[in-house]
Design a protein around this motif. Structure first.
Motif, PDB file in Angstrom:
ATOM      1  N   ARG A   1     -17.992  -1.471  -1.635  1.00  9.88           N
ATOM      2  CA  ARG A   1     -18.491  -2.821  -1.884  1.00  9.88           C
ATOM      3  C   ARG A   1     -17.686  -3.820  -1.065  1.00  9.88           C
ATOM      4  NH1 ARG A   1     -15.097  -5.590  -5.560  1.00  9.88           N
ATOM      5  NH2 ARG A   1     -13.529  -4.234  -6.489  1.00  9.88           N
ATOM      6  N   THR A   2     -18.270  -5.003  -0.889  1.00  8.74           N
ATOM      7  CA  THR A   2     -17.586  -6.080  -0.191  1.00  8.74           C
ATOM      8  C   THR A   2     -16.669  -6.817  -1.155  1.00  8.74           C
ATOM      9  OG1 THR A   2     -19.377  -6.377   1.401  1.00  8.74           O
ATOM     10  CG2 THR A   2     -17.899  -8.248   1.052  1.00  8.74           C
ATOM     11  N   VAL A   3     -15.423  -7.012  -0.754  1.00  4.94           N
ATOM     12  CA  VAL A   3     -14.465  -7.750  -1.564  1.00  4.94           C
ATOM     13  C   VAL A   3     -14.377  -9.200  -1.092  1.00  4.94           C
ATOM     14  CG1 VAL A   3     -12.043  -7.933  -2.249  1.00  4.94           C
ATOM     15  CG2 VAL A   3     -13.126  -5.694  -2.119  1.00  4.94           C
ATOM     16  N   PHE A   4     -14.071  -9.398   0.189  1.00  2.00           N
ATOM     17  CA  PHE A   4     -13.954 -10.724   0.774  1.00  2.00           C
ATOM     18  C   PHE A   4     -15.078 -10.942   1.770  1.00  2.00           C
ATOM     19  CE2 PHE A   4      -9.546 -12.471  -0.012  1.00  2.00           C
ATOM     20  CZ  PHE A   4      -9.922 -13.806  -0.053  1.00  2.00           C
ATOM     21  N   ALA A   5     -15.671 -12.123   1.754  1.00  2.00           N
ATOM     22  CA  ALA A   5     -16.685 -12.484   2.735  1.00  2.00           C
ATOM     23  C   ALA A   5     -16.451 -13.919   3.181  1.00  2.00           C
ATOM     24  CB  ALA A   5     -18.080 -12.321   2.149  1.00  2.00           C
ATOM     25  N   LEU A   6     -16.149 -14.113   4.468  1.00  2.00           N
ATOM     26  CA  LEU A   6     -15.973 -15.442   5.055  1.00  2.00           C
ATOM     27  C   LEU A   6     -17.127 -15.698   6.009  1.00  2.00           C
ATOM     28  CD1 LEU A   6     -13.025 -14.545   4.181  1.00  2.00           C
ATOM     29  CD2 LEU A   6     -12.211 -16.100   5.954  1.00  2.00           C
ATOM     30  N   ARG A   7     -17.745 -16.851   5.862  1.00  4.39           N
ATOM     31  CA  ARG A   7     -18.884 -17.198   6.703  1.00  4.39           C
ATOM     32  C   ARG A   7     -18.698 -18.610   7.271  1.00  4.39           C
ATOM     33  NH1 ARG A   7     -18.992 -12.673   6.382  1.00  4.39           N
ATOM     34  NH2 ARG A   7     -20.556 -11.263   5.478  1.00  4.39           N
ATOM     35  N   GLY A   8     -18.608 -18.698   8.593  1.00  4.02           N
ATOM     36  CA  GLY A   8     -18.515 -19.995   9.262  1.00  4.02           C
ATOM     37  C   GLY A   8     -17.322 -20.820   8.858  1.00  4.02           C
TER      38      GLY A   8
ATOM     39  N   LEU B   1     -14.761 -14.240  -2.812  1.00  4.45           N
ATOM     40  CA  LEU B   1     -13.968 -13.086  -3.240  1.00  4.45           C
ATOM     41  C   LEU B   1     -14.583 -12.514  -4.499  1.00  4.45           C
ATOM     42  CD1 LEU B   1     -11.565 -11.160  -3.296  1.00  4.45           C
ATOM     43  CD2 LEU B   1     -10.197 -12.973  -4.319  1.00  4.45           C
ATOM     44  N   ALA B   2     -14.967 -11.249  -4.439  1.00  5.31           N
ATOM     45  CA  ALA B   2     -15.595 -10.574  -5.578  1.00  5.31           C
ATOM     46  C   ALA B   2     -16.802 -11.357  -6.093  1.00  5.31           C
ATOM     47  CB  ALA B   2     -14.573 -10.360  -6.699  1.00  5.31           C
ATOM     48  N   GLY B   3     -17.556 -11.929  -5.147  1.00  3.60           N
ATOM     49  CA  GLY B   3     -18.784 -12.622  -5.498  1.00  3.60           C
ATOM     50  C   GLY B   3     -18.620 -14.042  -5.985  1.00  3.60           C
ATOM     51  N   ARG B   4     -17.376 -14.568  -6.018  1.00  2.00           N
ATOM     52  CA  ARG B   4     -17.133 -15.930  -6.473  1.00  2.00           C
ATOM     53  C   ARG B   4     -16.427 -16.723  -5.389  1.00  2.00           C
ATOM     54  NH1 ARG B   4     -13.653 -16.744 -10.459  1.00  2.00           N
ATOM     55  NH2 ARG B   4     -12.590 -14.733 -10.288  1.00  2.00           N
ATOM     56  N   PRO B   5     -16.733 -18.007  -5.243  1.00  6.47           N
ATOM     57  CA  PRO B   5     -16.079 -18.812  -4.212  1.00  6.47           C
ATOM     58  C   PRO B   5     -14.600 -19.005  -4.494  1.00  6.47           C
ATOM     59  CG  PRO B   5     -17.439 -20.200  -5.630  1.00  6.47           C
ATOM     60  CD  PRO B   5     -17.754 -18.783  -5.999  1.00  6.47           C
TER      61      PRO B   5
ATOM     62  N   PRO C   1      -4.000  -7.340  -8.306  1.00  6.53           N
ATOM     63  CA  PRO C   1      -4.924  -8.219  -7.574  1.00  6.53           C
ATOM     64  C   PRO C   1      -6.067  -7.446  -6.931  1.00  6.53           C
ATOM     65  CG  PRO C   1      -2.941  -7.847  -6.294  1.00  6.53           C
ATOM     66  CD  PRO C   1      -2.692  -7.233  -7.642  1.00  6.53           C
ATOM     67  N   GLU C   2      -7.149  -8.152  -6.673  1.00  2.00           N
ATOM     68  CA  GLU C   2      -8.321  -7.580  -6.011  1.00  2.00           C
ATOM     69  C   GLU C   2      -8.043  -7.316  -4.536  1.00  2.00           C
ATOM     70  OE1 GLU C   2     -12.433  -6.362  -6.085  1.00  2.00           O
ATOM     71  OE2 GLU C   2     -11.095  -6.941  -7.703  1.00  2.00           O
ATOM     72  N   VAL C   3      -7.214  -8.169  -3.925  1.00  2.00           N
ATOM     73  CA  VAL C   3      -6.929  -8.061  -2.497  1.00  2.00           C
ATOM     74  C   VAL C   3      -5.483  -8.468  -2.236  1.00  2.00           C
ATOM     75  CG1 VAL C   3      -7.688 -10.421  -1.983  1.00  2.00           C
ATOM     76  CG2 VAL C   3      -7.780  -8.687  -0.183  1.00  2.00           C
ATOM     77  N   LEU C   4      -4.867  -7.849  -1.219  1.00  2.00           N
ATOM     78  CA  LEU C   4      -3.501  -8.146  -0.841  1.00  2.00           C
ATOM     79  C   LEU C   4      -3.516  -8.894   0.486  1.00  2.00           C
ATOM     80  CD1 LEU C   4      -1.945  -4.598  -1.481  1.00  2.00           C
ATOM     81  CD2 LEU C   4      -2.400  -6.414  -3.144  1.00  2.00           C
ATOM     82  N   LEU C   5      -2.912 -10.081   0.519  1.00  2.00           N
ATOM     83  CA  LEU C   5      -2.819 -10.886   1.728  1.00  2.00           C
ATOM     84  C   LEU C   5      -1.362 -10.869   2.195  1.00  2.00           C
ATOM     85  CD1 LEU C   5      -5.057 -13.935   0.722  1.00  2.00           C
ATOM     86  CD2 LEU C   5      -5.722 -11.827   1.926  1.00  2.00           C
TER      87      LEU C   5
END
Length: 273
Positions: free
Chosen positions: A20-27, A83-87, A172-176
């Motif tokens: 599944r997609t965790v992070f999605a950045l658009r524009g 992130l996880a479907g939420r902004p 956490p869902e993602v590690l930065l």
């Protein structure tokens, strides 16, 4: 040497790799109007569950700005960050961050530093509940027996391993990761990169790394994003097809060299180096 822990001994891991997609950045863009600086152009990228990605580019190209936007520390001027479907509109519990310095509190023990995010968020009683998870994480990174040690008694690599535990304790869902090992000597940095890979694979973690090192990006990543000079844009997406687990011996292989050369050629075109 640390042993592999059973699933019952560790906090719950994220979803299976790539399902599944965790992070999605658009524009995503960022302009600092007061200084008339366009730090980021239109950035599009996607992080799938359980994958490791890196972004590489010259100083000032917007890498750290991008990471801060993903972490919710800086708002974008344009575009969307999901992130996880939420902004992402601010700092979130499901985002873990690690910086160039371990930033451990000197008056707290290793264990106390690890559970500090939970203590700040939910109080001391909640932090004590998570001591079991903290002990499991310390064993995972090879720091079993150092629970009561203060930061001044830890080496640089040990302090960064403790910082990894502190990042993971909130599940956490993602590690930065903002160049977390750049201040370490080369041998320790290589070791910590292999440790980071092992931990991410063992926990099924989704990770995003900012780095100046092409070899580091290649040895760790499934995907390397190459950024242009400011305003930063993704000019090349390089899929790294080396098998996992990666080993340091791979840096001498022709395929590793070809990947490094491919990334370097894009940086050279932009007069990065």
């Amino acid at each position: 040497m640390s042993r592999s822990l059973t699933a019952a001994e560790l906090p719950a891991a994220p979803a299976t790799r790539g399902d599944r997609t965790v992070f999605a950045l658009r524009g995503v863009g960022k302009t600092y109007a007061r200084r008339n600086i366009e730090a980021l152009g239109r950035v599009d990228l996607t992080l799938d569950a359980g994958t490791f990605s890196s972004v590489i580019g010259a100083s000032g190209c917007g890498k750290s700005t991008l990471l801060k936007i993903m972490a919710g520390l800086v708002p974008p001027t344009s575009g969307s960050v999901m992130l996880a479907g939420r902004p992402v509109t601010g700092p979130r519990r499901d985002i873990g961050m690690m910086f160039q310095q371990a930033t451990l509190f000197p008056w707290k023990t290793t264990l106390e530093n690890i559970v500090l995010p939970i203590e700040i968020r939910d109080g001391r009683a909640a932090a004590r509940v998570h001591h079991g998870n903290a002990h499991a994480l310390l064993e995972l990174v090879g720091l079993k027996g150092f629970e009561g040690v203060y930061p001044k008694e830890l080496s640089g690599g040990m302090a960064q391993r403790a910082a990894i535990c502190r990042m993971l304790i909130t599940e956490p869902e993602v590690l930065l990761l903002d160049e977390p090992f750049s201040a370490l000597d080369e041998l320790t940095r290589d070791f910590m990169n292999m440790e980071l890979q092992r931990i991410c694979l063992q926990r099924g973690a989704t990770a995003f790394l900012v780095t100046h090192s092409i070899p580091e990006a290649v040895i760790l990543s499934d995907t390397v994003y190459v950024m242009s000079p400011r305003p930063g844009r993704i000019v090349e997406t390089v899929a790294v097809d080396l098998p996992r687990p990666r080993t340091l011996d791979m840096v001498t292989t022709p395929r590793f060299g070809a990947l490094v050369d491919r990334i370097r050629s894009h940086l050279d075109k932009g007069s990065f180096l």
